[in-house]
Design a protein around this motif. Structure first.
Motif, PDB file in Angstrom:
ATOM      1  N   ARG A   1       0.836  -1.205   0.000  1.00 57.24           N
ATOM      2  CA  ARG A   1       0.000   0.000   0.000  1.00 57.24           C
ATOM      3  C   ARG A   1       0.872   1.256   0.000  1.00 57.24           C
ATOM      4  O   ARG A   1       0.622   2.224  -0.738  1.00 57.24           O
ATOM      5  N   ILE A   2       1.908   1.243   0.838  1.00 58.06           N
ATOM      6  CA  ILE A   2       2.831   2.382   0.880  1.00 58.06           C
ATOM      7  C   ILE A   2       3.543   2.531  -0.457  1.00 58.06           C
ATOM      8  O   ILE A   2       3.685   3.642  -0.993  1.00 58.06           O
ATOM      9  N   LEU A   3       3.987   1.391  -1.009  1.00 60.51           N
ATOM     10  CA  LEU A   3       4.689   1.423  -2.293  1.00 60.51           C
ATOM     11  C   LEU A   3       3.769   1.927  -3.408  1.00 60.51           C
ATOM     12  O   LEU A   3       4.188   2.718  -4.267  1.00 60.51           O
ATOM     13  N   ASN A   4       2.491   1.511  -3.380  1.00 61.75           N
ATOM     14  CA  ASN A   4       1.540   1.970  -4.399  1.00 61.75           C
ATOM     15  C   ASN A   4       1.323   3.479  -4.321  1.00 61.75           C
ATOM     16  O   ASN A   4       1.208   4.159  -5.349  1.00 61.75           O
ATOM     17  N   ASP A   5       1.270   3.975  -3.067  1.00 63.66           N
ATOM     18  CA  ASP A   5       1.120   5.426  -2.910  1.00 63.66           C
ATOM     19  C   ASP A   5       2.329   6.151  -3.503  1.00 63.66           C
ATOM     20  O   ASP A   5       2.187   7.184  -4.171  1.00 63.66           O
ATOM     21  N   GLU A   6       3.507   5.592  -3.225  1.00 66.72           N
ATOM     22  CA  GLU A   6       4.720   6.207  -3.767  1.00 66.72           C
ATOM     23  C   GLU A   6       4.734   6.128  -5.293  1.00 66.72           C
ATOM     24  O   GLU A   6       5.123   7.078  -5.978  1.00 66.72           O
ATOM     25  N   LEU A   7       4.293   4.985  -5.829  1.00 68.75           N
ATOM     26  CA  LEU A   7       4.258   4.832  -7.286  1.00 68.75           C
ATOM     27  C   LEU A   7       3.236   5.780  -7.920  1.00 68.75           C
ATOM     28  O   LEU A   7       3.465   6.318  -9.007  1.00 68.75           O
ATOM     29  N   ARG A   8       2.110   5.968  -7.219  1.00 67.50           N
ATOM     30  CA  ARG A   8       1.084   6.861  -7.756  1.00 67.50           C
ATOM     31  C   ARG A   8       1.623   8.293  -7.843  1.00 67.50           C
ATOM     32  O   ARG A   8       1.410   9.003  -8.835  1.00 67.50           O
ATOM     33  N   THR A   9       2.357   8.698  -6.802  1.00 67.85           N
ATOM     34  CA  THR A   9       2.971  10.032  -6.811  1.00 67.85           C
ATOM     35  C   THR A   9       4.002  10.144  -7.927  1.00 67.85           C
ATOM     36  O   THR A   9       4.064  11.151  -8.654  1.00 67.85           O
ATOM     37  N   ALA A  10       4.819   9.041  -8.054  1.00 67.48           N
ATOM     38  CA  ALA A  10       5.845   9.053  -9.102  1.00 67.48           C
ATOM     39  C   ALA A  10       5.209   9.095 -10.485  1.00 67.48           C
ATOM     40  O   ALA A  10       5.712   9.773 -11.395  1.00 67.48           O
ATOM     41  N   ASN A  11       4.100   8.392 -10.660  1.00 63.50           N
ATOM     42  CA  ASN A  11       3.428   8.389 -11.963  1.00 63.50           C
ATOM     43  C   ASN A  11       2.887   9.775 -12.325  1.00 63.50           C
ATOM     44  O   ASN A  11       2.899  10.184 -13.486  1.00 63.50           O
ATOM     45  N   LYS A  12       2.391  10.480 -11.285  1.00 61.16           N
ATOM     46  CA  LYS A  12       1.918  11.839 -11.548  1.00 61.16           C
ATOM     47  C   LYS A  12       3.063  12.720 -12.020  1.00 61.16           C
ATOM     48  O   LYS A  12       2.928  13.525 -12.952  1.00 61.16           O
ATOM     49  N   GLU A  13       4.213  12.546 -11.354  1.00 58.43           N
ATOM     50  CA  GLU A  13       5.378  13.343 -11.751  1.00 58.43           C
ATOM     51  C   GLU A  13       5.822  12.972 -13.163  1.00 58.43           C
ATOM     52  O   GLU A  13       6.185  13.840 -13.969  1.00 58.43           O
ATOM     53  N   LEU A  14       5.785  11.644 -13.449  1.00 56.76           N
ATOM     54  CA  LEU A  14       6.171  11.212 -14.797  1.00 56.76           C
ATOM     55  C   LEU A  14       5.183  11.730 -15.843  1.00 56.76           C
ATOM     56  O   LEU A  14       5.575  12.061 -16.971  1.00 56.76           O
ATOM     57  N   ALA A  15       3.898  11.795 -15.462  1.00 54.79           N
ATOM     58  CA  ALA A  15       2.898  12.329 -16.402  1.00 54.79           C
ATOM     59  C   ALA A  15       3.191  13.788 -16.713  1.00 54.79           C
ATOM     60  O   ALA A  15       3.055  14.248 -17.853  1.00 54.79           O
ATOM     61  N   ASN A  16       3.609  14.525 -15.663  1.00 55.83           N
ATOM     62  CA  ASN A  16       3.975  15.924 -15.883  1.00 55.83           C
ATOM     63  C   ASN A  16       5.180  16.039 -16.800  1.00 55.83           C
ATOM     64  O   ASN A  16       5.228  16.886 -17.703  1.00 55.83           O
ATOM     65  N   LEU A  17       6.166  15.140 -16.552  1.00 59.81           N
ATOM     66  CA  LEU A  17       7.348  15.150 -17.416  1.00 59.81           C
ATOM     67  C   LEU A  17       6.970  14.779 -18.840  1.00 59.81           C
ATOM     68  O   LEU A  17       7.508  15.324 -19.817  1.00 59.81           O
ATOM     69  N   ASN A  18       6.042  13.810 -18.961  1.00 53.66           N
ATOM     70  CA  ASN A  18       5.603  13.390 -20.291  1.00 53.66           C
ATOM     71  C   ASN A  18       4.929  14.552 -21.027  1.00 53.66           C
ATOM     72  O   ASN A  18       5.121  14.769 -22.225  1.00 53.66           O
ATOM     73  N   TRP A  19       4.119  15.319 -20.281  1.00 59.70           N
ATOM     74  CA  TRP A  19       3.466  16.486 -20.896  1.00 59.70           C
ATOM     75  C   TRP A  19       4.502  17.508 -21.354  1.00 59.70           C
ATOM     76  O   TRP A  19       4.416  18.064 -22.441  1.00 59.70           O
ATOM     77  N   ILE A  20       5.498  17.695 -20.486  1.00 55.14           N
ATOM     78  CA  ILE A  20       6.551  18.657 -20.837  1.00 55.14           C
ATOM     79  C   ILE A  20       7.286  18.207 -22.089  1.00 55.14           C
ATOM     80  O   ILE A  20       7.535  18.971 -23.010  1.00 55.14           O
ATOM     81  N   SER A  21       7.619  16.849 -22.121  1.00 59.48           N
ATOM     82  CA  SER A  21       8.409  16.348 -23.251  1.00 59.48           C
ATOM     83  C   SER A  21       7.612  16.369 -24.542  1.00 59.48           C
ATOM     84  O   SER A  21       8.171  16.553 -25.623  1.00 59.48           O
TER      85      SER A  21
END
Length: 762
Positions: A517-537
């Motif tokens: 559960r903790i890891l999923n929360d961390e992954l969800r946060t990381a995915n949001k950041e990656l989505a932002n990076l994807n939008w930027i790229s």
């Protein structure tokens, strides 16, 4: 007429006593006589040498003759009717009268013969015992006794009363067949044998087998002279005739057994077998200190006591076991309730008294995650840890139950103070984790009837087995053993261990869920950041790159004499780099979308998708003058746009990586395959796949790259000659993962490459 005896003259000594042929002694006791008849002709083939003492006819007058040689026609007719029955009932023996003397005849089959054992009635009575009174007493014993020992004492008293023997004992055998006197009735002037033990050598294995076959055995006079059995010595017949007397009541006794009884001062005996589950549980042993012939029906009364006691053994033992099991079950229920109430049972409840009483143990230890959790009286830590390591290495799957640990865990007698007996179960095979219940050593003094280790004497003939000449009390101290574990205790320990294993596994799953559960929360946060990076790229980077490309094109299109060749070359390099970066960004976007976009499956004809791809790539195909050979493809449940991308990438690579001067040929094939059809590929068993391959005759690659080639940014060739980003095959692999399939690559340098897709069939 040639007559011979069939006495077995094998010499019995220390080396062969366990194999003494006591079932074929070739002789009988003299209180009756024996005839052996041929089954078919009823002619007398065997006769004991003492027949004249009873019926005034010597063996010479009987052997080879018919029974009518001494039976009247009327008596013989009654005999013929008697033997026509399927079974011979010993309670209704064949009786005949000769010279005003009544004879009791017990009959049984032996191979191809009928054995007739004929005895006069010593007390002149032919009456059956009073079965009503005997049964009434049995019922009263059942009502007033609770434990098996009490019942055995009543049976011993009653058996002595109806038989008149000086001493009646009831033996119980342990698993090694050492016998213990658990009940005794005796003349007041005799010393008691109660509680004494007799070693298993007193009753050899073959004697125990005969006790199972023939439940009643009588010796009327220990000092008897064996009477040989005689038979005709016909010319041409084998000379080693024998007669199996396993079921005989008159059978002669082993000379070793006779000497044993003489050493005890016994004059006559009666022995009744007590059986459980076709095994010898014990004996009713009757001793008399002078000769004693017990009448047939009195013997049957004594045998009835044996049958009654046999019928009650299992019932009484079960009742005693049930009494113990009630306490065990109560403790087991308490322990299981604690287990369910506490998430961390091992830490919180390992010292619960119920954990000990569920197995009636003096101590218990749980070894879990390299920590000892102790309860009750247990050895020191430095002794317990090696014990758990030993048990885990040797008994992790089977467990261990023993009341003598030193036999298994040798050279550790010091443990017996707390752990002479154990019940062990592993908690996790492959680890030292486990649970063990301990029982302390119970030092026991065994009262042997004479020293059992002095059963051998030496005389002029050498060593021989000697039934102990001294039956004075001899005590042996037994150490390093605990009280034996009962079935209910072993079962309760196993049940609790199973529940504890489930409890531990559940705790592990809960802990893993929390971590996930903790890891999923961390992954969800990381995915949001990656989505932002994807939008930027995909947006913020694309626009500047497009401007760079437009600016570079305008500069290069101008015919300005002030621009030097060096400047134009630099601008061209800048434009090329911008195009390459834009291509890389688009491929990264495609790779990202392949994993993140909604996976909508649809049943599609792959031939339509392939045709669309070939149309899309037609200019590239015509430019390279490539030949594409194809076969019909199946209809599958797929994500259409992803399979389209998959085919584009594979065909683009095949067109791109060609050899100079060689016409590119691409073969697209399709078939059904399973694990047996593809031995070099680890496909799941019992599952079929649609196998679609793209084979080309291009430049190929080394075998070592056939797995690495599917990684992101894996390039095998120079970018200036074969442009690309190194992401295309990684996209192919992700697409096949999305379809729960596989992709493989096989190639030879300069020979071409084959990429094979495996889509699940059905």
């Amino acid at each position: 007429m040639n007559i011979k005896n069939i006495v077995n003259r094998d010499i019995v000594n220390l080396t062969n006593c366990e194999h003494e042929p006591i079932h074929i002694p070739g002789s009988i006791q003299p209180h009756g006589f024996l005839l052996g008849l041929d089954n078919d002709s009823l002619l007398i083939e065997f006769c004991s040498a003492n027949s004249a003492a009873f019926i005034k006819l010597a063996p010479e007058a009987l052997l080879g003759k018919h029974l009518t040689a001494f039976l009247s026609e009327e008596a013989f007719g009654a005999f013929r009717s008697y033997i026509k029955t399927d079974t011979f009932d010993s309670s209704r023996p064949f009786v005949f009268t000769l010279d005003d003397i009544s004879f009791n005849t017990t009959i049984h089959p032996s191979g191809n013969h009928l054995i007739l054992e004929i005895e006069p009635f010593p007390d002149g009575t032919l009456n059956l015992p009073n079965l009503y009174n005997q049964t009434r007493k049995f019922v009263s014993y059942m009502e007033k006794t609770t434990y098996l020992g009490e019942l055995c004492q009543n049976i011993a008293d009653e058996t002595r009363q109806i038989t008149g023997y000086d001493r009646v004992m009831i033996y119980k055998f342990d698993p090694e067949y050492n016998g213990e006197v658990i009940a005794e009735s005796r003349r007041q002037d005799l010393d008691s044998f109660s509680g004494q033990k007799y070693p298993h050598t007193d009753i050899p294995a073959q004697a125990r087998e005969l006790y199972i076959k023939n439940p009643l055995r009588m010796i009327a006079d220990i000092n008897y002279e064996p009477v040989p059995l005689l038979t005709l010595d016909n010319t041409g017949e084998k000379s080693n005739k024998s007669l199996d007397l396993s079921l005989s009541i008159l059978r002669s006794v082993s000379p070793i057994h006779v000497e044993y009884l003489k050493n005890m001062g016994v004059g006559a005996t009666l022995t009744i077998s007590l059986l459980q589950n076709q095994k010898l549980w014990g004996l009713i042993a009757c001793h008399h200190y002078s000769p004693k012939i017990l009448p047939h029906y009195t013997r049957l009364s004594a045998l009835l006591h044996g049958h009654f006691l046999t019928s009650q053994i299992a019932v009484r033992e079960t009742a005693e076991e049930f009494e113990v099991s009630q306490g065990v079950e109560k403790s087991l229920s308490e322990s299981l309730e604690l287990l369910h109430q506490h998430e961390d049972f091992i830490e919180a409840c390992h010292q619960s008294p119920a954990l000990l009483t569920l197995a009636n143990a003096s101590g218990s230890v749980i070894f879990y995650n390299n920590k000892l959790y102790k309860n009750g009286e247990v050895p020191a830590d430095d002794e317990l840890i090696p014990l758990f390591s030993f048990l885990a290495a040797n008994y992790s799957t089977s467990g261990l139950v023993t009341n003598e640990l030193t036999k298994t865990y040798t050279e550790h007698a010091n443990l017996s103070k707390f752990a002479a007996g154990i019940i062990y179960h592993s908690l996790a095979p492959g680890t030292p984790d486990g649970i063990v219940w301990l029982r302390k050593e119970r030092i026991e003094t065994i009262n042997w009837a004479g020293n059992p280790k002095k059963a051998v004497i030496e005389n002029a003939e050498g060593l021989r087995l000697s039934p102990r000449k001294s039956f004075e009390l001899w005590m042996e101290v037994v150490k390093y053993k605990s009280v034996s574990w009962r079935k209910t205790e072993i079962s309760a320990a196993g049940t609790f261990t199973y529940s504890l294993q489930k409890h531990i596994n559940f705790r592990v799953i809960l802990d893993q869920e929390n971590r996930n559960r903790i890891l999923n929360d961390e992954l969800r946060t990381a995915n949001k950041e990656l989505a932002n990076l994807n939008w930027i790229s995909t947006h913020d980077l694309k626009e500047p790159l497009r401007k760079i490309q437009i600016f570079a094109s305008k500069v290069l299109d101008r015919e300005d004499p002030d621009l030097s060749a060096m400047v134009k070359d630099s601008v061209e390099r800048m434009r090329f780099a911008a195009e390459k970066m834009q291509m890389l960004i688009e491929d990264i976007l495609t790779y990202s979308k392949t994993g993140n976009m909604e996976k909508v499956f649809k049943t599609m004809d792959l031939n339509i998708i392939l045709s669309n791809v070939l149309e899309e790539l037609s200019i590239n195909i015509e430019e390279k003058q490539a030949i594409v050979n194809r076969v019909p493809l199946p209809e599958l449940n797929v994500i259409p746009f992803q399979v389209h991308q998959l085919f584009v990438n594979l065909l683009t690579n095949a067109i791109k990586f060609t050899r100079e001067g060689i016409t590119p040929v691409i073969d697209i094939r399709s078939t059904i395959a399973d694990s047996e059809d593809t031995p070099g590929i680890m496909l799941p068993r019992d599952r079929k796949y649609h196998q679609i391959s793209f084979a080309d005759n291009g430049i190929g690659f080394e075998k070592e790259y056939q797995n690495r080639i599917f990684g992101v940014f894996q390039r095998l060739h120079p970018s200036h000659k074969y442009p690309g980003t190194g992401i295309g095959l990684a996209i192919c692999k992700k697409i096949m993962d999305n379809h729960r399939g596989f992709i493989t690559a096989d190639a030879e340098p300069g020979q071409g490459a084959t990429f094979t897709l495996f889509f699940p069939a059905g």
